[in-house]
Structures are given as C-alpha cells and as structure tokens.
Design a protein around this motif. Structure first.
Motif, PDB file in Angstrom:
ATOM      1  N   VAL A  29      39.727 -35.992   8.296  1.00  0.00           N
ATOM      2  CA  VAL A  29      38.774 -37.085   8.443  1.00  0.00           C
ATOM      3  C   VAL A  29      38.573 -37.803   7.111  1.00  0.00           C
ATOM      4  O   VAL A  29      38.550 -39.036   7.043  1.00  0.00           O
ATOM      5  CB  VAL A  29      37.431 -36.536   8.989  1.00  0.00           C
ATOM      6  N   GLY A  66      41.825 -39.756   6.012  1.00  0.00           N
ATOM      7  CA  GLY A  66      41.950 -40.943   6.852  1.00  0.00           C
ATOM      8  C   GLY A  66      40.952 -42.009   6.469  1.00  0.00           C
ATOM      9  O   GLY A  66      41.269 -43.199   6.382  1.00  0.00           O
ATOM     10  N   THR A  67      39.702 -41.570   6.229  1.00  0.00           N
ATOM     11  CA  THR A  67      38.664 -42.521   5.829  1.00  0.00           C
ATOM     12  C   THR A  67      39.028 -43.191   4.520  1.00  0.00           C
ATOM     13  O   THR A  67      38.922 -44.415   4.374  1.00  0.00           O
ATOM     14  CB  THR A  67      37.329 -41.793   5.671  1.00  0.00           C
ATOM     15  N   ALA A  94      41.707 -45.721   5.059  1.00  0.00           N
ATOM     16  CA  ALA A  94      41.182 -46.890   5.758  1.00  0.00           C
ATOM     17  C   ALA A  94      40.376 -47.765   4.795  1.00  0.00           C
ATOM     18  O   ALA A  94      40.480 -48.986   4.809  1.00  0.00           O
ATOM     19  CB  ALA A  94      40.318 -46.456   6.930  1.00  0.00           C
ATOM     20  N   ILE A  98      32.723 -33.636   3.429  1.00  0.00           N
ATOM     21  CA  ILE A  98      33.406 -34.920   3.628  1.00  0.00           C
ATOM     22  C   ILE A  98      33.187 -35.903   2.481  1.00  0.00           C
ATOM     23  O   ILE A  98      34.158 -36.472   1.973  1.00  0.00           O
ATOM     24  CB  ILE A  98      32.997 -35.542   4.984  1.00  0.00           C
ATOM     25  N   TRP A 127      47.125 -46.123  11.684  1.00  0.00           N
ATOM     26  CA  TRP A 127      45.916 -46.777  11.220  1.00  0.00           C
ATOM     27  C   TRP A 127      44.776 -46.603  12.214  1.00  0.00           C
ATOM     28  O   TRP A 127      43.601 -46.580  11.836  1.00  0.00           O
ATOM     29  CB  TRP A 127      46.166 -48.251  10.925  1.00  0.00           C
ATOM     30  N   CYS A 180      43.283 -43.442  11.247  1.00  0.00           N
ATOM     31  CA  CYS A 180      42.466 -43.589  10.044  1.00  0.00           C
ATOM     32  C   CYS A 180      41.135 -44.241  10.366  1.00  0.00           C
ATOM     33  O   CYS A 180      40.093 -43.853   9.826  1.00  0.00           O
ATOM     34  CB  CYS A 180      43.218 -44.412   8.992  1.00  0.00           C
ATOM     35  N   PHE A 181      41.162 -45.237  11.252  1.00  0.00           N
ATOM     36  CA  PHE A 181      39.900 -45.867  11.611  1.00  0.00           C
ATOM     37  C   PHE A 181      39.005 -44.915  12.389  1.00  0.00           C
ATOM     38  O   PHE A 181      37.785 -44.925  12.244  1.00  0.00           O
ATOM     39  CB  PHE A 181      40.148 -47.146  12.421  1.00  0.00           C
ATOM     40  N   ALA A 218      38.964 -41.775  11.915  1.00  0.00           N
ATOM     41  CA  ALA A 218      38.388 -40.916  10.883  1.00  0.00           C
ATOM     42  C   ALA A 218      37.203 -41.609  10.225  1.00  0.00           C
ATOM     43  O   ALA A 218      36.151 -41.006   9.981  1.00  0.00           O
ATOM     44  CB  ALA A 218      39.449 -40.564   9.831  1.00  0.00           C
ATOM     45  N   LEU A 219      37.375 -42.911   9.948  1.00  0.00           N
ATOM     46  CA  LEU A 219      36.290 -43.671   9.331  1.00  0.00           C
ATOM     47  C   LEU A 219      35.054 -43.647  10.218  1.00  0.00           C
ATOM     48  O   LEU A 219      33.927 -43.416   9.746  1.00  0.00           O
ATOM     49  CB  LEU A 219      36.753 -45.116   9.117  1.00  0.00           C
ATOM     50  N   LEU A 253      34.341 -41.370  12.368  1.00  0.00           N
ATOM     51  CA  LEU A 253      33.808 -40.006  12.386  1.00  0.00           C
ATOM     52  C   LEU A 253      32.993 -39.705  11.140  1.00  0.00           C
ATOM     53  O   LEU A 253      32.231 -38.750  11.116  1.00  0.00           O
ATOM     54  CB  LEU A 253      34.949 -38.989  12.510  1.00  0.00           C
ATOM     55  N   VAL A 254      33.183 -40.501  10.097  1.00  0.00           N
ATOM     56  CA  VAL A 254      32.370 -40.303   8.899  1.00  0.00           C
ATOM     57  C   VAL A 254      31.137 -41.185   8.962  1.00  0.00           C
ATOM     58  O   VAL A 254      30.004 -40.734   8.766  1.00  0.00           O
ATOM     59  CB  VAL A 254      33.185 -40.614   7.628  1.00  0.00           C
ATOM     60  N   VAL A 255      31.360 -42.469   9.235  1.00  0.00           N
ATOM     61  CA  VAL A 255      30.225 -43.400   9.220  1.00  0.00           C
ATOM     62  C   VAL A 255      29.270 -43.098  10.362  1.00  0.00           C
ATOM     63  O   VAL A 255      28.044 -43.149  10.194  1.00  0.00           O
ATOM     64  CB  VAL A 255      30.741 -44.847   9.301  1.00  0.00           C
TER      65      VAL A 255
END
Lengths: 330, 361, 299
Positions: B127, B130-131, B134, B217, C29, C32-33, C35-36, C38-40
């Motif tokens: 995660v 990937g973040t 991105a 993270i 991609w 990756c988004f 993942a983004l 899942l973080v935000v």
C-alpha cells in the motif's frame, strides 16, 4: 484526629475499579464539607492499588483483596482498612433469555465453564439448574479480567470454595493462569468487563455490584448465584447482611475472606472494600488529613453506599477499622 | 579594532589581577573563541550515551533474578501465572524467591509481537509503495502536497487515538463484517486455516495488525516518496526511450534504484510496529499464556504485556514479576535495536548512491 | 512525468501499443491508485471519527473544569494543563541536551568520538518507549522514592525525544554552507561568535522543526507517562516529585468505551482525542510555515 488540618491538601487514591464509583462520590462529598481537602481519584485495579500504596505513589490504594502474607511481611507499614462491604455479580449476554429471568449458576458450574469442561450454554449441567429456560446451543465466550483484579480474586476464591477439584487453590489470586478457551477475552477494569460482555454475544463474566446500573443499561443478565446452602440468591441488602452475619470474628488486621458464608439467604461472593494505607506518612498534615478522611468514610460516608449497592460495615468491624486508622502517623 | 583580549601580564605575583577577575576574563575568552560551546556541547553529547548505558544496566540488573530462575527456557515457555500470591512461604529457585507456582514464558509474547508486525507489514508495504508511486508519478503538485499533509497527520497521530479508533470503530467492523465474510468464503486448504474458524469479538490478531499498519504506512510511504522523487531523470527517460511503458519503468528502473532505501524504511516501520504499546493493548484482547488459534483470536504482545501488568507487579512481594518484565523489556529492546541498526545501514548505503552530491536525507 | 501514450497512426508508421501493455499499464497504475485510496481513506475516516465523536456533544466545560472521579463529571482542564507543563519541561530539558549534542557532533567532535556518540543517540531512538517507561518507574519512581511527578516524567520523555532534536540539529548545522564559516574566519571573527551569531542562527529553522517533531511525540506518548506522571484530577503543581499530574492521552485510554462504561467518561475520551488532533494539526501547520519561510530566505 477526625478533622483535617487547615492547610490545603490533595489526597491521591487509585485502585479497585469496583470501589472507584464510591470514591467518585466520596471525593466531592468530602470536599464540600472540608474544602481544604481535594481527593484525586482514579480507577485502575486492586493490584495497582496495593502496588501503588506499597511503592508510595498513592496515598490510598483501594483494593477488593486484602494484603497477602508475603506483602504484609515485605511491606510492614501497610495496613488494609475495610471501609464498606461489596459484592460481586456474575453477568452474561444471552439475548434469548428474558431480562426478568436470572439464570441460576453455582461455583461448580462456573468452575467447569472457566476450566473448559462446559463449553456450551445448553450443557446439561446448566439446564439442570434452570428448568424452563431455553438456553441456546452456542459456545460460551469467557470474559475475565486481564489486569491484577480484586474481582478476579473474589471470583476465583468462590469457584475454589465450591469446587476445589475443578478450580484448584493455585488458581486463586488477583492474576491467575486462566485455562485458555477459544475467543477468550481479557478485559481491563470493571468497565472493560461491562463493555466486553455487552459487545460479545454468549459471553459470561464477573463484575462488582457498583456496576449494576451499567449492567442493566447494557441489557446484560445477572445470575442468581448458588450459595453454600444450595439456594440461588441475588446480591441485595438482605442477602449481603445475611452473609455478613456468618463471619463474626474478623481479625485485628482485618484480612479475611468473606466468601461462601453459610446461611440460607447468604450471598456467597461478598468482601470488605479495603483502603490500603501506609501507617508512616511523609508529613503530619498528610497523616492527619488521611485519618480524618478515613474516619469520615466509615461514619458519615455511609450515606453514599446505597447508590453503589454497597453495605456499611458491621459496628464491630468499624471499631477495628478505626483502631487501624489511628495508627497512621506522619 | 577593539582590543578585547585579556591583557596577560608576564610576571606572577603582585602585578596580577585578582582571581575572580582572571576567571571572568578567561570565561569571556572561552565564550568568544568557542571553547565554552565546545565544553558544554561535549557535556550534552555524553548524556544520551549515559542514558543508554543506564537503561541497559538497569534492565540487566533487574532482569537477572528472573533469568537465573527460568534460564533459557523462558523463551520457549508459554506459561503465565503469578502463582499462589496468598501462600505463606515463597519458593526458592537458584537462590531467588518466587511465589509458589509462579511461571512466566515469553514465547506467546514474542509470537504475538512478530505476528502483529508481520500482518502490519504485509498490508503496509504494498500500500505504501503504491501510494508513493501514485503521488510522485501521477498526482498534480497540489494534490501531492495535500496527500503529503495527510501522511504527516497520520504519522503525528498519537497512537492511543489510533487504538481508540481500532477498538471503537475497526474492531466491530472486523467482528461483524470482515471476519465472518472471510471465514465463510475461505477455501478449505490447510494453509488458509488461520483465516477460518471462530470470528471472535473484534479484539484480536487481525485488528491489532490493522491498527499497526496505520502507524507503519506513513513511515514507509513518506520515505519511499522522498526516495522516488530523487531518482535521476536520465535512467527513467532512457527506459522510456527504449520503449518501456511508465509502469514498466516504475517497476524495473525506479523501484530497484531505491530498493535498498525502501527496505530500510520497511525495517524502520517494523521497528515502530514491534515497539508499539498502547494501541495494541487496546485491541489485542489481552490473552496471556496461549497462542491465537486463528487470525481473529485474542492474543498479547510483549509491549502490551508490560503496560498491562507493570503497575501491579509490586503485589508480587518476591520481586519475580517485576524481574520478568525487565527480561521482556530486554528482549523487546534487542529485537527493535537489531531492526533499527539494519535499517540505518541500508538507508545510509542507498542515500549515498542515489542522491545528488551534497545534501543529505 | 507525463504518461507517454502513443496514438495509433498519428505519425503514420508508428505501431500501436499492444493491448497487453496498455492493460498492464492501466492495471499497475490502478493498483497504485487503489493503494492511495487505502491510505487516504482510512486516514480521513480516522480524522472524521475522531472529530465526529467529540464535536456533537462538546461542552466548554471539557476545557474549563477538572475531571471528577473516573470521568463521571467535569472536564479535561487538569489533563490539558498537565500536557502543557510536560511539553514545556521536555522542550527545556530535551531541547537543551539535544541542541548541545547536535552542536558538538556537528562542529567539534573529531575521530572516534563522533560515530560513537552519534550511534548512542541513534540506538536510543530505537528503544521502545514502554521500556523507558519501565526503567523510569522502577528506578526513579519506586527506587528513588520520587513517586509520580514532573521530574521522572520529563526525564523519561526527554530521553525519548533527544534523538529527534539532536538529529535535526546535527543535520541542519551540517547544511549550513561551509562558506559561512570560512567567511567568518576570514573576517577575523572568533569561532565562538561565528558559531553563535552566524552558524546556529542559520540552522534554527531546522532545529525548530526537530523540536516540533519531539513535541508531537511527547504529547502523543501514553505508556511511559502512565508510569511516571501517574494521573491526577487536580491541576498540576510545579512540584518535581510526589505530585502526579494528568495528561490527555490518559483520558483517551482510560475513559475509552472499552475501559469505562460511564457515558460522560467516554465523551471525555473523545474530547481528549479531538484536542490532541487539533494540537498535532497545529504543530504540522507551524512546521510547514517554518519550512516555507526558511525556503524563502534561503540562498
């Protein structure tokens, strides 16, 4: 001394979560009478109360359990002073059992449940005690205290008193080696017990009577506990007083177990709520203020007991407590 | 130019200034030429080293009795019992007192600590990487700044709030939604047996891992983002010139370029997860003395064990309980130190190759 | 780096990108988004629940009155003041020691002592805070009979935060261009004066950033404070020992729904979480402002 000194003083208290609601009432009540003394109270666990009193990090350590012989031998200036009489409830979360029904459970059944010999709610041993109640076939989820708890001490003493085969005396204490069952939860504090039972269906646990209103609000059931005579009783003034009358000789150091007292209506899991105090304080004003507060607690402080479902001490025990309080000096 | 240097009289004796004035003059000279700063700096710089030595010495001294009583079997035992506290006489083993029947084992604690950290890393590493990709390769500058702010907030969030989130919000969702769904639909393969079985109450291994991943993270994502930003443009453009797509560039050029740095940050995150105390204590279910039977079962970690039992440890008048906690602390310290040292070696190694000359990380 | 996409036939003879590569690109991609998100997502969720549970029932008594009992009534003033007093103490003690450490390591130490001393504080950074809490409790609180108080709490928090400020000091001093130092020497300015008035002054933004990080850590710590500061429902006195003080993270932990069944206590737990979140946001904001300001004045 029965009145506090004139300078302003903070008395710190920590310990038993069973006793914490009482101290939360006593603090403001005492402060309104003697505004120079502020009580700073906290709820942790009986073990913390004993440890903190021993380490000197608190002025009053609240505990449901009296000091062990080893503790008394090591910390010679500590004394345990009963301030009130409390009781321990057995609670459960069974939505299918109506709230007005109090499941009948005794020490033998509880010992078997907590040692893993009984795993389901509709086990014959439980249904035999509760004819007419439909119990689900779900597995019993065990909840106990993870911290060093006086409630654990009382509960394990009770199970051992009624069923020493299934619950040996090595499993009595504020922290015990609970036989592991799947999904078993260790909660922190009496409050943790109430919320763990509330959020976990088919769970069973033990918590002090001072949490009765929370238990009822959380829609948890209260068990009718089997006493030494075989009757199943709920903790109330009558049953607690009946149990008290079975113990007539409290020793001078007031360390005595009140578990499984005989009497047809006696509630089997009762205890003295102790204030663990160091007889040698750092200053004379602190000693005087401590004495004044503790005297107040065993005399005028009885007004607050009813709101936490505690009972006042018998007169003979009040005398013993006052004798111990008199030993506090600075 | 002002003549501010002290006047040094060549002869001693009657012609000299009195001592206090000479001392003040020397002090002033010292401040002026930086000697005062050097000496106070030296004193200050020694203090962390002294503190470190102090901590180690205290842990070893306090933990010695327990080590003498249990020996190396402490690390393979799963007992956890304070023994008969109300016994009249303590037991004596190898010259040290303990309550009769008391026994402690570190194996469930070590397993719990490693298992929760492993789950946290399994979730956090893909995660975070990937973040980071991105953010650097895809997001416009403003959005990247905003996401960077989110990462900073997550990194600065007190762990007790994340623990509260885990207990009040995540736990019930795991218990009511995630766990039953996974347990029902997982194929009946022996390897996946940890995903099946009783779904528990929300307190347990999975929730602890989730909570830890939230803390790991930001560490990995922020470091990876900074590293990826500093990959030189030439290799990337070269890859494109060779006909690689930007996904292939990212996978085969950018990431390997900073691979050691990412591994270093992962190890740093691991160090954070291993030492995390309060958040795990709030969601682990505090089940001492046993291993979790599946992913949803209650367990305990080393740090949570210390925080839950330290304050009451003095009820054990023999001092055994307190000594065991020192042993556990020492184990925890050794594990996290090894991971941190590994991380710093790796990060330092890559930062010197991947960065433009001059500025450090 | 913009995506290089080929449009089929735009230059006539360029072959179109095979579907497999385009799909592979999109999948990568897309992952990756995801993942983004899942973080935000969880971060937003965390912030929103922290604010959302506290704000609807927020009373000003939460910041103006002391806690009563185990959260049965009252507010968090004792905890807020306790946290503030602790942070001031930590800034003074840890700040002094760390700045001196960073200064010495950057400007004065030579040879063997530098990696040894630097290694010492880096190893210190890796010690879990609970272990430091254990040492503080067992030695300072119990053995030295200090009891709970400001002194053991500040000492333990300082040991935890020293590595961060020291590292920030050392690296920001290292980033001061050597031309500053050489120019000062060329002008005949004494080394002490040059250090104080020129070098350290240029490094101040970096040092302050390090202190902000240390502040965030000190404010957010729970475990070591449980065993050195204790808890008190009265406002902090400035006595160094035998005087427990309240702190916000205790309220979040002890009054949380999993530990306390009292509704007013649970509300205090959420309120404490909100106050801590606001504090962290403030620290981040100040950090960004300082970074922006120093970037403007750099070069």
């Amino acid at each position: 001394m029965t009145t506090p000194a004139s300078g302003s003083q903070t008395i710190s208290e920590t310990g038993s979560s069973l006793m914490a609601p009482l101290f939360a009432l006593w603090g403001p009540a005492y402060h309104s009478q003697f505004s120079q003394v502020t009580l700073s109270t906290a709820s942790s666990s009986s073990g913390v109360g004993i440890s903190s009193a021993a380490a000197g990090t608190t002025d009053i350590g609240a505990s449901d359990a009296y000091l062990s012989p080893a503790d008394m031998a090591k910390y010679t200036t500590l004394e345990n002073i009963p301030l009130a009489v409390a009781a321990l409830m057995v609670v459960y979360n069974l939505p299918s059992v109506p709230a007005s029904t109090n499941l009948k459970l005794n020490g033998t059944v509880l010992a078997k449940i907590y040692s893993g010999k009984i795993t389901k709610w509709n086990d014959p041993a439980i249904t035999a005690l509760n004819p007419g109640v439909t119990l689900p076939s779900a597995s019993i989820v065990l909840v106990h205290r993870a911290d060093s708890s006086g409630s654990t001490f009382l509960f394990t003493s009770y199970m051992n008193a009624q069923d020493p085969t299934d619950w040996s005396s090595s499993l009595i204490g504020t922290t015990v080696a609970w036989p592991k069952q799947p999904g078993e939860i260790g909660a922190t504090g009496s409050g943790g017990i109430v919320s763990s039972v509330k959020t976990t269906p088919d769970s069973i646990s033990y918590v002090g009577v001072s949490y009765l209103s929370k238990v009822t609000a959380a829609k948890e059931g209260e068990a009718a506990v089997g006493n030494a005579s075989g009757s199943f009783v709920l903790p109330n003034t009558a049953t607690i007083d009946a149990a008290l009358s079975a113990f007539t000789s409290t020793p001078a150091n007031e360390a005595i177990s009140l578990i499984n007292g005989s009497g047809a209506q006696a509630y089997p899991i009762i205890n003295y709520e102790y204030a663990i105090v160091n007889t040698s304080q750092s200053s004379t004003t602190l000693a005087q203020d401590l004495q004044a507060f503790l005297y107040w607690a065993v005399t005028s402080g009885t007004t607050q007991l009813a709101s936490v479902n505690f009972q006042p001490l018998p007169a003979s025990v009040v005398t013993l407590s006052e004798a111990q309080i008199a030993k506090i000096s600075g | 130019m002002t003549a501010s240097a002290p006047v040094v009289r060549p002869e001693g004796g009657a012609g000299q200034d009195p001592l206090p004035r000479r001392a003040v003059a020397a002090l002033r000279a010292g401040i002026r030429n930086g000697q005062a700063l050097r000496w106070t700096g030296a004193v200050g710089a020694v203090i962390p080293a002294l503190a470190l030595a102090f901590v180690l010495v205290v842990l070893v001294i306090k933990g010695w009795p327990a080590f003498r009583i249990d020996g190396w079997s402490f690390f393979s035992s799963k007992a956890w019992s304070q023994g008969n506290q109300y016994a009249l006489k303590p037991e004596i083993k190898n010259g040290y007192e303990l309550p009769p029947g008391a026994a402690y084992g570190a194996l469930p604690l070590i397993v719990g600590t490693l298992a929760t950290s492993l789950i946290a890393l399994i979730i956090a590493v893909p995660v975070s990487v990937g973040t980071a990709l991105a953010i650097v390769e895809r997001l416009p500058r403003r959005l990247a700044y905003a996401v960077g702010l989110f990462l900073e907030v997550l990194a600065g969030m007190p762990s007790v709030i994340i623990g509260l989130f885990g207990a009040v919000t995540l736990g019930p969702i795991v218990a009511h939604d995630i766990a039953p769904y996974v347990a029902r639909n997982v194929p009946d393969v022996p390897v996946l047996s940890y995903f099946a079985g009783k779904t528990g109450s929300g307190y347990g291994l999975l929730t602890s891992g989730l909570v830890l991943s939230l803390m790991v993270i930001p560490i990995i994502a922020a470091t990876t983002r900074d590293l990826v930003r500093q990959v030189p443009i030439l290799p990337r453009e070269g890859a494109l010139a060779l006909g690689m797509s930007d996904a292939q560039t990212a996978r085969r050029v950018t990431l390997p370029w900073v691979g050691a740095g990412i591994v270093g940050s992962v190890v740093l995150g691991l160090g954070r997860a291993l030492g995390e105390t309060i958040a795990v204590a709030m969601v682990c279910g505090a089940s001492f003395g046993s291993f979790p039977s599946n992913l949803y079962d209650t367990m305990i970690t080393a740090a949570a064990a210390i925080v839950l039992t330290l304050e009451a440890a003095l009820t054990d008048a023999t001092g055994y309980a307190l000594s065991v906690l020192a042993e556990i602390g020492l184990v925890l310290m050794v594990i996290t130190l090894l991971t941190n040292i590994g991380a710093r070696l790796l990060v330092r190694r890559v930062s010197s190759t991947a960065l433009p000359v001059g500025a450090g990380i | 780096m913009a995506a290089h996409r080929q449009t089929a036939g735009s230059l006539g003879q360029i072959p179109s990108v095979p579907i497999r590569r385009r799909v592979g690109n999109a999948l990568f991609w897309g992952a990756c988004f995801l993942a983004l998100l899942l973080v935000v997502g969880p971060t937003l969720w965390l912030i929103i629940t922290t604010i959302g549970k506290a704000l609807p029932h927020f009373h000003w008594t939460a910041v103006s009155s002391d806690t009563v009992g185990a959260g049965t009534a009252g507010g968090l003033l004792n905890a807020i003041l306790g946290t503030l007093v602790l942070t001031v103490g930590v800034l003074i003690v840890s700040g002094t020691i760390s700045i001196l450490t960073g200064l010495y390591l950057s400007e004065f130490s030579r040879g063997r002592s530098r990696p040894l001393l630097r290694g010492a504080y880096e190893v210190l950074a890796g010690i879990p805070s609970i272990v430091l809490g254990y040492v503080g409790y067992v030695v300072l609180v119990v053995q030295f009979h200090w009891g709970y108080g400001l002194l053991p709490a500040v000492l333990v928090l300082s040991v935890i935060t020293i590595p961060y400020i020291a590292k920030a000091t050392e690296s920001s001093l290292a980033q001061v261009p050597s031309s500053y130092r050489e120019g000062a020497e060329a002008l005949g300015i004494s080394q002490g004066w040059a250090l104080r008035k020129i070098v350290i002054k240029s490094a101040i933004p970096g040092i302050i950033t390090g202190m902000l990080v240390a502040l965030a850590i000190a404010v957010g710590e729970t475990a070591p404070l449980l065993f050195t500061a204790g808890w008190s429902t009265t406002n902090p006195s400035f006595a160094l020992t035998h005087s427990p003080l309240g702190f916000l993270t205790y309220a979040v932990w002890e009054f949380s729904p999993s530990n306390s069944p009292i509704n007013s206590a649970n509300q205090l737990s959420y309120d404490a979480g909100l106050i801590l979140l606001v504090f962290v946001l403030l620290l981040i904001l100040i950090g960004r402002l300082i970074a922006a300001r120093s970037r403007r004045y750099a070069e």
